[in-house]
Design a protein around this motif. Structure first.
Motif, mmCIF file in Angstrom:
data_model
loop_
_atom_site.group_PDB
_atom_site.id
_atom_site.type_symbol
_atom_site.label_atom_id
_atom_site.label_comp_id
_atom_site.label_asym_id
_atom_site.label_seq_id
_atom_site.Cartn_x
_atom_site.Cartn_y
_atom_site.Cartn_z
ATOM 1 N N VAL A 18 -19.460 1.691 29.163
ATOM 2 C CA VAL A 18 -20.178 1.921 27.910
ATOM 3 C C VAL A 18 -20.474 0.615 27.198
ATOM 4 O O VAL A 18 -19.585 -0.194 26.964
ATOM 5 C CB VAL A 18 -19.368 2.861 26.989
ATOM 6 N N GLU A 19 -21.728 0.448 26.852
ATOM 7 C CA GLU A 19 -22.103 -0.766 26.131
ATOM 8 C C GLU A 19 -22.072 -0.546 24.638
ATOM 9 O O GLU A 19 -21.622 -1.386 23.884
ATOM 10 C CB GLU A 19 -23.501 -1.220 26.563
ATOM 11 N N LYS A 20 -22.576 0.577 24.195
ATOM 12 C CA LYS A 20 -22.444 0.883 22.791
ATOM 13 C C LYS A 20 -22.408 2.379 22.594
ATOM 14 O O LYS A 20 -22.774 3.160 23.464
ATOM 15 C CB LYS A 20 -23.567 0.254 21.973
ATOM 16 N N CYS A 21 -21.965 2.728 21.419
ATOM 17 C CA CYS A 21 -21.832 4.136 21.107
ATOM 18 C C CYS A 21 -22.474 4.394 19.753
ATOM 19 O O CYS A 21 -22.189 3.696 18.793
ATOM 20 C CB CYS A 21 -20.358 4.512 21.066
ATOM 21 N N CYS A 22 -23.363 5.349 19.696
ATOM 22 C CA CYS A 22 -24.008 5.676 18.432
ATOM 23 C C CYS A 22 -23.590 7.070 17.997
ATOM 24 O O CYS A 22 -23.705 8.023 18.762
ATOM 25 C CB CYS A 22 -25.533 5.672 18.591
ATOM 26 N N ILE A 23 -23.127 7.127 16.778
ATOM 27 C CA ILE A 23 -22.719 8.427 16.248
ATOM 28 C C ILE A 23 -23.603 8.745 15.058
ATOM 29 O O ILE A 23 -23.720 7.938 14.146
ATOM 30 C CB ILE A 23 -21.252 8.417 15.810
ATOM 31 N N SER A 24 -24.238 9.890 15.103
ATOM 32 C CA SER A 24 -25.107 10.252 13.972
ATOM 33 C C SER A 24 -25.041 11.745 13.733
ATOM 34 O O SER A 24 -24.541 12.500 14.545
ATOM 35 C CB SER A 24 -26.538 9.810 14.262
ATOM 36 N N LEU A 25 -25.566 12.108 12.584
ATOM 37 C CA LEU A 25 -25.566 13.520 12.226
ATOM 38 C C LEU A 25 -26.973 14.058 12.282
ATOM 39 O O LEU A 25 -27.894 13.478 11.705
ATOM 40 C CB LEU A 25 -25.031 13.705 10.803
ATOM 41 N N ASN A 26 -27.119 15.150 12.963
ATOM 42 C CA ASN A 26 -28.421 15.806 12.977
ATOM 43 C C ASN A 26 -28.296 17.022 12.075
ATOM 44 O O ASN A 26 -27.837 18.072 12.483
ATOM 45 C CB ASN A 26 -28.764 16.208 14.423
ATOM 46 N N GLY A 27 -28.683 16.832 10.835
ATOM 47 C CA GLY A 27 -28.489 17.893 9.858
ATOM 48 C C GLY A 27 -29.268 19.145 10.179
ATOM 49 O O GLY A 27 -28.814 20.259 9.971
ATOM 50 N N ARG A 28 -30.461 18.960 10.731
ATOM 51 C CA ARG A 28 -31.318 20.113 10.959
ATOM 52 C C ARG A 28 -30.670 21.086 11.930
ATOM 53 O O ARG A 28 -30.684 22.289 11.742
ATOM 54 C CB ARG A 28 -32.684 19.674 11.495
ATOM 55 N N SER A 29 -30.140 20.550 13.012
ATOM 56 C CA SER A 29 -29.576 21.469 13.996
ATOM 57 C C SER A 29 -28.052 21.533 13.902
ATOM 58 O O SER A 29 -27.391 22.035 14.786
ATOM 59 C CB SER A 29 -29.985 21.051 15.409
ATOM 60 N N SER A 30 -27.513 21.019 12.837
ATOM 61 C CA SER A 30 -26.063 21.034 12.626
ATOM 62 C C SER A 30 -25.293 20.486 13.809
ATOM 63 O O SER A 30 -24.415 21.143 14.360
ATOM 64 C CB SER A 30 -25.583 22.458 12.340
ATOM 65 N N TYR A 40 -26.686 0.226 33.270
ATOM 66 C CA TYR A 40 -27.777 0.642 34.146
ATOM 67 C C TYR A 40 -28.684 1.662 33.479
ATOM 68 O O TYR A 40 -29.320 2.463 34.143
ATOM 69 C CB TYR A 40 -27.238 1.234 35.475
ATOM 70 N N GLY A 41 -28.740 1.607 32.166
ATOM 71 C CA GLY A 41 -29.678 2.478 31.471
ATOM 72 C C GLY A 41 -29.227 3.918 31.342
ATOM 73 O O GLY A 41 -29.987 4.763 30.893
ATOM 74 N N VAL A 42 -28.024 4.181 31.735
ATOM 75 C CA VAL A 42 -27.552 5.563 31.635
ATOM 76 C C VAL A 42 -27.181 5.852 30.193
ATOM 77 O O VAL A 42 -26.515 5.069 29.547
ATOM 78 C CB VAL A 42 -26.313 5.782 32.533
#
Lengths: 316, 317
Positions: A18-30, A40-42
Motif C-alpha cells: 500500500v502506498e497510500k490510504c484515503c478515507i472519506s465519507l460519502n454522505g449521499r450513499s451513507s 502497480y496501480g492497484v
C-alpha cells in the motif's frame, strides 16, 4: 469496527503493497470509503456502510479527579500478567507503605462452594512517575478493557495516567504523545460488595470538540445497565502542538480543524511523519486509524469506483 | 475441621535466588504450626528447583482438575482418587521432600497423625507457581482468610530498586481425618505383564489419532517386549505394534517360569483416560513402566527426575 479493521487485516501485506490510504465519507450513499492505493496501480476500495447515531458525550474532566497515578504502560502491563486472562474485574488501590496494589475482584456469589483464587500484585512507589493518592483509596473496574488499552499503550511506548475519584465515579485512563492523546473512561464499582442495581453508571459523554457543541449528556438510558456494560469513550483530540493537525473523529469531512495550518493530504502526512516525528508508533495501522485525510476540494479523490474484480482472499 | 485448620497453619516456604547468577540459590520450606509456640524444627538445606516444581504442578493440572495435596514429614503427594470400582482413574504422585527442599518442617494434626490433607484446584497451583518462574523469593503459607488458603507469595526480580510482590491465595479444603483412609497409596497390583513404555510422545500421537475412530482401546503387552494398541470397530481394526521395549525384571521367580513370554495380557480401557494421562507428560520420563492385570487394570509407573507418578486406569465394564 470489525468491518473497518478487516480492511487493514494483513499488516505485512499492507506494509509491502500500500502506498497510500484515503478515507472519506460519502454522505449521499451513507458509506465510509476506504481506498487503498497499492503498487502497480492497484486500487482497493472498501465501502463500509454506516449509520448516524447519537454520539455519546462523556462529561469528564481529569483535572477534577483528586487521585492520579502515572507509570509507563510497560510497568502496568507486567503488573496484570499474573491475573487470569478470564478475570473480569480488578481493584486498584494504594496500600501500606504507599505501595500500589492490584487485586483480583470476585463478586460475592450465592453458590460459594467453589471459591476462586485471589491474586494480588503489589508495586512499589518508585515504579511510578506520579503517585498522588492516599493510602486506602481504591477503585474497582473492568480489567479486560484495561488490557486492551495497555497493549496499545505498550506498543506505542507511552505512559498511562490514571485519574480517579471515589468508588462509583468514573476513572479516566489517559495516554498522550506528540501526535495524539486518548482518554478511556471506565465505570467503577460504587460499593466494595455491590449488587448490580447499586452501580451508578457514570454520565458518559464525549467532551465537545472545539468546533461542535454537542453537549447532551446521556443519563437515564444507562442507569439500569448491569456491571458488564462499561462505557468506554475513546477520543482523539486535535493537538495544537507543532504543526500536526489531528482531526477529531467526530468531525465531518470538510470542516477545518483549528490549529491546522492548512489542509493536509494523506500523502504529505505519510511522507513527513517518519522524519519529523521520531517517537510515533511505528505500525502504520495506527497512522491510518488516527489520521483521516482532510483534503481541500481540489485534491479530493473521485467518488469510489465500482469494484470491477473482486479481490481474492490472498490479502488475508 | 476447624481445629484441623487452626492447627495446620502456617506453612512457610522461602526460595532465595542468587542475584548475581540468577540461579535459584536456596529454598527454605518451613511448615510451622503455632500448635506448640516456639517449637520450630530447623531442617536440612538443599536447593529447590523452581522449574521442576512448575513442571509438576503443570502436569498435575493436566491430569486432574481437583486433587488432594498430602503433606507429611518425608513427602508431598498429589492424590486423585476417583472411585476405581465405578471406572474412575486413580493417581498417586510423590515427591521426596529431601530431594527438593532446603528446609522442611511441618506438624500435622497430632503426633499420631502427622499429616495434612488439602483439597485444591490443580490449575490454581500451577498458575500461582507459573508466576514464580522469575522469582527472587517464594513463600508458601497455609492461612485462613475467611476460608483456608494456601498462600503463595512471590517476590519478583525487578529492574528498579523496589520489589514487586505477587500473592496468590489458593482456596483449599482441609480434609478431615476420617476421610484419610480413602486417600492412601494404592497397592500395586500383581501384574500379569510388566513392560517398559515406548517414547510417550509417539504413543500420544498414535492414541490421538485412534481416538477419532473409537473410544474403546485395547492395550496389550507380553513379556517379550511387545506392546500393542488396538482399536476395533465394525468397519476397521487398527493396531499399532511397539517392539523391543524390554521388560523390567520380574518380582518373583515363579511368575517368570509360569508365563509364556509370547502371551499377551490385555485391558480394554476408555481411550480418553489414556489420552489425558499422556497429555500430561511434557518431557519423556527417566523411567516408564506399564503393568497390566489381564482384563482388570492398567497401571503406569513413571519417574520424572525426582517425581514419581502412578496412574491407574481400570478396565471398561
Amino acid at each position: 469496527m470489525k468491518s473497518f479493521l478487516s480492511v487493514f487485516r494483513s499488516l505485512a501485506m499492507l506494509e509491502k503493497t500500500v502506498e497510500k490510504c484515503c478515507i472519506s465519507l460519502n454522505g449521499r450513499s451513507s458509506r465510509l470509503v476506504v481506498q487503498l492505493h497499492c503498487k502497480y496501480g492497484v486500487r482497493k476500495t472498501h465501502n463500509l456502510s454506516f449509520q448516524d447515531c447519537e454520539s455519546l458525550q462523556a462529561v469528564f474532566d481529569p483535572a477534577l479527579c483528586p487521585h492520579v497515578l502515572r507509570a509507563p504502560a510497560r510497568v502496568l502491563g507486567e503488573a496484570v500478567l499474573p491475573f487470569p486472562p478470564a478475570l473480569a474485574e480488578v481493584t486498584l488501590g494504594i496500600g501500606h507503605g504507599r505501595r500500589v496494589i492490584l487485586r483480583s475482584y470476585q463478586e460475592e456469589e450465592a453458590d460459594s462452594t467453589i471459591k476462586a483464587m485471589v491474586t494480588e500484585m503489589s508495586i512499589g512507589e518508585e515504579d511510578f512517575q506520579q503517585l498522588q493518592a492516599q493510602e486506602g483509596v481504591a477503585i474497582t473496574f473492568c480489567l479486560k478493557e484495561l488490557r486492551g488499552l495497555l497493549s496499545f499503550a505498550e506498543s506505542a511506548n507511552l505512559s498511562l495516567s490514571i485519574h480517579f475519584d471515589a468508588p462509583g465515579r468514573p476513572a479516566i485512563f489517559a495516554i498522550e504523545d506528540s501526535l495524539l492523546n486518548g482518554h478511556f473512561v471506565l465505570a467503577t464499582l460504587s460499593e466494595p460488595y455491590p449488587h448490580s442495581q447499586d452501580l451508578r453508571s457514570p454520565e458518559l459523554c464525549r467532551p465537545a470538540p472545539q468546533l461542535q457543541a454537542h453537549s447532551t449528556p446521556l443519563l437515564d438510558d444507562f442507569a439500569n445497565d448491569d456491571i458488564d456494560s462499561y462505557m468506554i469513550a475513546m477520543e482523539t483530540t486535535v493537538g495544537c502542538e507543532g504543526s500536526r493537525a489531528l482531526p477529531s473523529l467526530s468531525l465531518p469531512p470538510g470542516l477545518q480543524p483549528p490549529c491546522s495550518p492548512g489542509p493536509h493530504s494523506e500523502e504529505e502526512e505519510d511522507e513527513d511523519e517518519p522524519s519529523t516525528v521520531p517517537g510515533t508508533p511505528p505500525p502504520k495501522k495506527f497512522r491510518s486509524l488516527f489520521f483521516g485525510s482532510i483534503l481541500a476540494p481540489a485534491h479530493s479523490p473521485q467518488g469510489p469506483r465500482p469494484v470491477l474484480a473482486e479481490d481474492s482472499e490472498g490479502e488475508g | 475441621m476447624t481445629s484441623a485448620v487452626l492447627k495446620c497453619c502456617p506453612v512457610d516456604v522461602t526460595v532465595n535466588r542468587s542475584l548475581s547468577t540468577g540461579k535459584l540459590h536456596r529454598v527454605e520450606l518451613l511448615l510451622q504450626t503455632k500448635l506448640a509456640p516456639g517449637t520450630l524444627d530447623v531442617l536440612l538445606s538443599k536447593s529447590f528447583l523452581c522449574a521442576p516444581a512448575v513442571g509438576v504442578s503443570n502436569m498435575i493440572a493436566k491430569l486432574a482438575k481437583t486433587c488432594t495435596l498430602r503433606i507429611s514429614p518425608d513427602k508431598l503427594n498429589f492424590i486423585l482418587s476417583d472411585k476405581l470400582a465405578s471406572g474412575g482413574v486413580s493417581m498417586w504422585c510423590e515427591l521426596e521432600q529431601e530431594n527438593f527442599f532446603s528446609e522442611f518442617q511441618m506438624e500435622g494434626i497430632s503426633a499420631a497423625n502427622n499429616e495434612i490433607y488439602l483439597e485444591l484446584t490443580s490449575e490454581n497451583l500451577s498458575r500461582a507457581l507459573k508466576t514464580a518462574q522469575n522469582a527472587r523469593a517464594l513463600k508458601i503459607k497455609l492461612t485462613n482468610k475467611h476460608y483456608p488458603c494456601l498462600t503463595v507469595s512471590i517476590e519478583l526480580l525487578s529492574v528498579s530498586s523496589s520489589s514487586r510482590i505477587v500473592t496468590h491465595d489458593i482456596p483449599v479444603k482441609v480434609i478431615p481425618r476420617r476421610l484419610w483412609k480413602d486417600l492412601q497409596e494404592p497397592t500395586v497390583p500383581d501384574s500379569d505383564v510388566s513392560i517398559y513404555l515406548p517414547v510417550l510422545k509417539t504413543m500420544k500421537s498414535v492414541v490421538e489419532k485412534m481416538k477419532n475412530i473409537s473410544n474403546h482401546l485395547i492395550i496389550e503387552a507380553n513379556l517379550n517386549g511387545e506392546l500393542n494398541l488396538k482399536i476395533e470397530t465394525e468397519l476397521v481394526c487398527v493396531t499399532t505394534h511397539f517392539k523391543d521395549l524390554g521388560n523390567p525384571p520380574l518380582a518373583s521367580e515363579n511368575a517368570s517360569q509360569a508365563r509364556n513370554p509370547e502371551q499377551m495380557a490385555e485391558v480394554h480401557i476408555d481411550i480418553r483416560k489414556l489420552l489425558q494421562f499422556l497429555a500430561g507428560q511434557q518431557a519423556n520420563p527417566t523411567k516408564a513402566v506399564c503393568n497390566i492385570v489381564n482384563n482388570k487394570i492398567v497401571h503406569f509407573d513413571l519417574l520424572h527426575e525426582d517425581v514419581s507418578l502412578q496412574y491407574f486406569i481400570p478396565a471398561l465394564s
